[in-house]
Design a protein around this motif. Structure first.
Motif, mmCIF file in Angstrom:
data_model
loop_
_atom_site.group_PDB
_atom_site.id
_atom_site.type_symbol
_atom_site.label_atom_id
_atom_site.label_comp_id
_atom_site.label_asym_id
_atom_site.label_seq_id
_atom_site.Cartn_x
_atom_site.Cartn_y
_atom_site.Cartn_z
ATOM 1 N N ILE A 117 14.976 34.211 40.389
ATOM 2 C CA ILE A 117 14.894 35.547 40.988
ATOM 3 C C ILE A 117 16.223 35.917 41.642
ATOM 4 N N LEU A 121 18.322 39.214 40.563
ATOM 5 C CA LEU A 121 18.603 40.304 41.494
ATOM 6 C C LEU A 121 20.095 40.477 41.749
ATOM 7 N N GLU A 139 14.883 44.904 43.502
ATOM 8 C CA GLU A 139 14.569 44.380 44.834
ATOM 9 C C GLU A 139 13.225 44.927 45.316
ATOM 10 N N TYR A 142 10.268 43.215 43.459
ATOM 11 C CA TYR A 142 10.013 41.851 43.930
ATOM 12 C C TYR A 142 9.513 41.850 45.374
ATOM 13 N N LEU A 243 8.220 40.336 37.799
ATOM 14 C CA LEU A 243 8.545 40.395 39.221
ATOM 15 C C LEU A 243 7.285 40.506 40.065
ATOM 16 N N ARG A 244 6.284 41.201 39.568
ATOM 17 C CA ARG A 244 4.991 41.283 40.273
ATOM 18 C C ARG A 244 4.347 39.902 40.342
ATOM 19 N N ALA A 246 5.926 37.007 40.198
ATOM 20 C CA ALA A 246 6.716 36.170 41.100
ATOM 21 C C ALA A 246 6.420 36.509 42.557
ATOM 22 N N PHE A 247 6.274 37.796 42.858
ATOM 23 C CA PHE A 247 5.945 38.236 44.212
ATOM 24 C C PHE A 247 4.697 37.516 44.720
ATOM 25 N N HIS A 250 5.043 33.472 44.800
ATOM 26 C CA HIS A 250 5.916 32.953 45.855
ATOM 27 C C HIS A 250 5.296 33.148 47.233
#
Length: 299
Positions: A117, A121, A139, A142, A243-244, A246-247, A250
């Motif tokens: 990530i 970014l 950004e 994420y 990215l969704r 990973a959000f 994480h």
């Protein structure tokens, strides 16, 4: 409609090729679940059911994390139910015809690692207007876990950086408030102050603009993400969902509670959020062995 369901189940039970008791129970349960949903939407009569209402119902099941096989089974029951009503002359046509059955579940790709990530970014060219915009979009994706469709639909009024929030409205008109801060807030501030005024040639309230001054599209954003992945040397395949994913993964990996993540992602039920907890759960044994003082004393 519950009386129609009862009559349908009775007809199946007494037919020339009767269904098994388990199948009948499954059909009845699935159909009553559908009628309960439709009743909540203000539809009480079978003749008033429209295809788009059934489509929304099955989309809701998918959002709740139901397996593709489960949704497909319910779709068979619903299609058969309305077929029976057409055959008996109760309704003129079957509203379930043409609904697309879900594809079989595939093994979900693992979420991008934090190091990946960071590289993703950092890929946009911070010296260019387009690069600053691209950084702000990624950004924000994420930092908030928004869907790509939700991000491109944002207007200026949805962003309140002085309060540290973004107001997101999903495809069904449901609103949620998502915190935003840190790197995403900084990137958004730079974009709003230095880039967007240069791009906003035709006015309008869209937050993220393309180089022609119009609202950026999902396809445009997807191309930007793919190029950033190539520039970052990320070889695995990315999707607009990456990215969704990973959000959520994480946050859960670092101790966030499921309910909070569910609210931020706009999931109707916890089941849809739980899928992102699996990678986090897989690390529990490693954490335990490394952190517990007596974890290694097994003989």
């Amino acid at each position: 409609m519950n009386e129609d369901v009862k009559a349908f189940i009775d007809a199946l039970r007494q037919g020339e090729r009767p269904k098994s008791p388990q199948t009948l129970q499954s059909y009845e349960r699935d159909l009553l679940q559908m009628t309960a949903y439709l009743r909540g939407e203000g539809v009480d009569r079978a003749e008033d059911v429209q295809k788009h209402q059934l489509s929304l119902y099955f989309n809701r099941l998918r959002e709740q994390g139901r397996a593709a096989a489960t949704v497909a089974r319910q779709m068979v029951a619903v299609r058969s139910f309305f077929h029976g009503l057409v055959a008996s002359g109760r309704i003129p046509s079957n509203p379930a015809i043409g609904l697309e059955a879900p594809k079989p579940d595939k093994r979900k790709a693992e979420a991008l690692e934090p190091e990946e990530i960071e590289r993703l970014l950092a890929a946009p060219d911070a010296a260019s207007d387009a690069g600053m915009r691209d950084a702000a979009m990624m950004e924000t994706l994420y930092a908030t876990g928004m869907r790509v469709s939700e991000l491109v639909a944002l207007d200026l009024e949805h962003v309140r950086l002085e309060l540290g929030i973004i107001r997101c409205v999903d495809a069904r008109g449901r609103e949620r408030i998502i915190p935003v801060g840190g790197a995403a807030a900084d990137a958004l501030t730079a974009y709003l102050e230095r880039v967007r005024p240069q791009l906003a040639k035709a006015g309008g309230q869209a937050l993220f603009l393309n180089l022609q001054g119009g609202r950026i599209t999902r396809q445009g954003l997807w191309k930007i993400l793919k190029q950033a992945a190539r520039d970052a040397g990320i070889e695995r395949e990315l999707t607009p969902h990456s990215l969704r994913q990973a959000f959520a993964a994480h946050l859960l990996r670092n101790g966030a509670d499921l309910r909070s993540v569910q609210e931020m992602m706009g999931h109707a039920g916890l089941q849809a959020t739980l899928q992102y907890a699996q990678p986090a759960k897989a690390r529990i044994n490693d954490v335990y062995r490394q952190a517990h003082p007596r974890a290694g004393r097994h003989t």
